[in-house]
Enzyme design. Sequence first.
Site, mmCIF file in Angstrom:
data_model
loop_
_atom_site.group_PDB
_atom_site.id
_atom_site.type_symbol
_atom_site.label_atom_id
_atom_site.label_comp_id
_atom_site.label_asym_id
_atom_site.label_seq_id
_atom_site.Cartn_x
_atom_site.Cartn_y
_atom_site.Cartn_z
ATOM 1 C CD GLU A 92 -3.983 21.988 -2.027
ATOM 2 O OE1 GLU A 92 -4.678 20.980 -1.919
ATOM 3 O OE2 GLU A 92 -4.450 23.129 -2.039
ATOM 4 C CB CYS A 105 -0.810 29.429 -8.494
ATOM 5 S SG CYS A 105 -1.151 30.083 -6.863
ATOM 6 C CB CYS A 112 0.161 30.961 5.803
ATOM 7 S SG CYS A 112 0.581 32.710 5.599
ATOM 8 C CB CYS A 116 -5.403 36.583 6.060
ATOM 9 S SG CYS A 116 -3.810 37.409 5.832
ATOM 10 C CB CYS A 119 -6.604 33.223 3.841
ATOM 11 S SG CYS A 119 -5.494 32.110 2.940
ATOM 12 N N GLY A 165 1.418 30.240 1.879
ATOM 13 C CA GLY A 165 2.553 30.886 2.532
ATOM 14 C C GLY A 165 2.753 32.345 2.177
ATOM 15 C CD GLU A 166 3.985 37.449 2.799
ATOM 16 O OE1 GLU A 166 2.781 37.585 2.514
ATOM 17 O OE2 GLU A 166 4.899 37.958 2.129
ATOM 18 C CB SER A 197 1.231 37.529 -4.171
ATOM 19 O OG SER A 197 0.093 38.019 -3.488
ATOM 20 C CB SER A 219 -2.827 40.438 -0.088
ATOM 21 O OG SER A 219 -2.455 39.428 -0.998
ATOM 22 C CG LEU A 220 -4.935 47.518 0.002
ATOM 23 C CD1 LEU A 220 -3.749 47.916 0.856
ATOM 24 C CD2 LEU A 220 -5.201 48.589 -1.061
ATOM 25 C CG ASN A 296 -12.584 31.647 -4.273
ATOM 26 O OD1 ASN A 296 -13.456 31.569 -5.125
ATOM 27 N ND2 ASN A 296 -11.392 32.146 -4.519
ATOM 28 C CB CYS A 339 -7.723 33.109 -4.104
ATOM 29 S SG CYS A 339 -7.152 33.727 -5.646
HETATM 30 N N1 SAH Z 1 0.685 35.526 1.527
HETATM 31 C C1 SAH Z 1 0.707 36.067 0.192
HETATM 32 C C2 SAH Z 1 0.508 35.015 -0.851
HETATM 33 C C3 SAH Z 1 -0.867 34.356 -0.864
HETATM 34 S S1 SAH Z 1 -1.639 34.952 -2.247
HETATM 35 C C4 SAH Z 1 -0.313 37.181 0.108
HETATM 36 O O1 SAH Z 1 -1.046 37.388 1.051
HETATM 37 O O2 SAH Z 1 -0.330 37.892 -0.889
HETATM 38 C C5 SAH Z 1 -3.238 34.462 -2.209
HETATM 39 C C6 SAH Z 1 -4.168 35.591 -2.565
HETATM 40 O O3 SAH Z 1 -5.494 35.112 -2.432
HETATM 41 C C7 SAH Z 1 -4.038 36.745 -1.622
HETATM 42 O O4 SAH Z 1 -4.331 37.961 -2.220
HETATM 43 C C8 SAH Z 1 -5.076 36.392 -0.607
HETATM 44 O O5 SAH Z 1 -5.390 37.485 0.166
HETATM 45 C C9 SAH Z 1 -6.198 35.904 -1.496
HETATM 46 N N2 SAH Z 1 -7.161 35.066 -0.777
HETATM 47 C C10 SAH Z 1 -6.951 34.350 0.330
HETATM 48 N N3 SAH Z 1 -8.067 33.728 0.722
HETATM 49 C C11 SAH Z 1 -9.031 34.037 -0.163
HETATM 50 C C12 SAH Z 1 -10.403 33.650 -0.313
HETATM 51 N N4 SAH Z 1 -10.995 32.818 0.537
HETATM 52 N N5 SAH Z 1 -11.063 34.167 -1.356
HETATM 53 C C13 SAH Z 1 -10.459 34.960 -2.242
HETATM 54 N N6 SAH Z 1 -9.179 35.348 -2.162
HETATM 55 C C14 SAH Z 1 -8.463 34.893 -1.130
#
Ligand code: SAH
Length: 364
Positions: A92, A105, A112, A116, A119, A165-166, A197, A219-220, A296, A339
């Site tokens: 996507e 984006c 992935c 996490c 996600c 993806g990462e 990211s 992504s902390l 989300n 996201c």
């Molecule tokens: N793997 C990379 C790129 C993905 S970025 C990374 O982790 O940074 C997508 C961003 O959206 C990341 O910050 C991720 O942590 C955040 N994200 C993932 N799932 C989400 C959700 N359900 N609600 C809000 N943010 C989310």
Amino acid sequence: MSRVNLLGLNRKAMGEFFTEIGEKPFRATQVLKWLHQYGVSEFDAMTNLSKSLRERLQVEAEIRAPEVILDQLSEDGTRKWLLRLPDGNAIEMVFIPEKDRGTLCISSQVGCALDCSFCSTAQQGFNRNLSSAEIIGQLWLANQLLGKDPKGERKVTNVVFMGMGEPLLNFDAVVSAMDLMVDDHGYGMSKRRVTLSTSGVVPALMRLKETSDVALAVSLHAVRDELRNELVPINRKYPIKELMAACRHYIDREGRRKVTWEYVMLAGVNDSERDARELVKLLKGIPSKVNLIPFNPFPETRYRSSDSETITRFQNILVNAGIVTIRRKTRGEDIDAACGQLAGQVQDRTKRRFRNVEVTQESI
Ligand code: SAH
């Protein structure tokens, strides 16, 4: 012999390609411009190449971007495309228009591997890395689909690797695609407008500093290892302390870069005032911007988003400590483009769409 997809070649690789087929290196610049500045999709359109060279390219090379399977427009203007790759996989891509910019984006992998817990891409598991042609092909395609604004400018002004993806686990292809984004013969974007990211693949981040100079988002999501281990499991391998050191290392060139920290707001999990105060401590001395992202939801998740008041309280603690903190607007919710909502059911949906012959690029 399989044909080389020229979309994926950065300036160096394009130069090597033309040298190998016995052509002058300046052909590389000409072709890069045709592909990425003019967005052509046929060798015949490359009018400053001789007819015989164009014919040769037709045999040995190709220009192949992902194909659109589905095109959705959200009420808020966010647009999401489901794209098909040559092997039948789907990814996507999302375009987010704003007053002063347009952000694309893009995805770096099919699925992935990082798992996490909050996600939805994680649910799909990992399938494979994208090639550099499939990564840059997203930008190439978006420019074609979106056209130009009334001033003749491209609508995509920024690119973020925040799709599926990462990116740091697909290092070479991602770096090669980023080269083309910032190359004057490619898209000529400022390196501040290309954001990688990552969830914190520390060794790859150290390597990135040697090869690239793009903006960094991390992504902390948690300030203590115990919690981060649970939310972002790669933290077990590269804990917060190592991650912070790698981030400092990445930005300590010329002292003008900053890190954007992504922090998803999960009710009762990571959103307390204590978390906010610890975050302030953690970011001390690092030029930072914090993006607070309301969670989300997706089917079968155990999390809920923090409420608005809690987010405001959290934000105020950061702002009062002098940290620029943005509360990210949730965009494209009605089309699952927010996201973490990318492509939970892509495989499934793709199969369905493939059966439905009406949904082809022409019909969109
Ligand atoms: N793997 C990379 C790129 C993905 S970025 C990374 O982790 O940074 C997508 C961003 O959206 C990341 O910050 C991720 O942590 C955040 N994200 C993932 N799932 C989400 C959700 N359900 N609600 C809000 N943010 C989310």
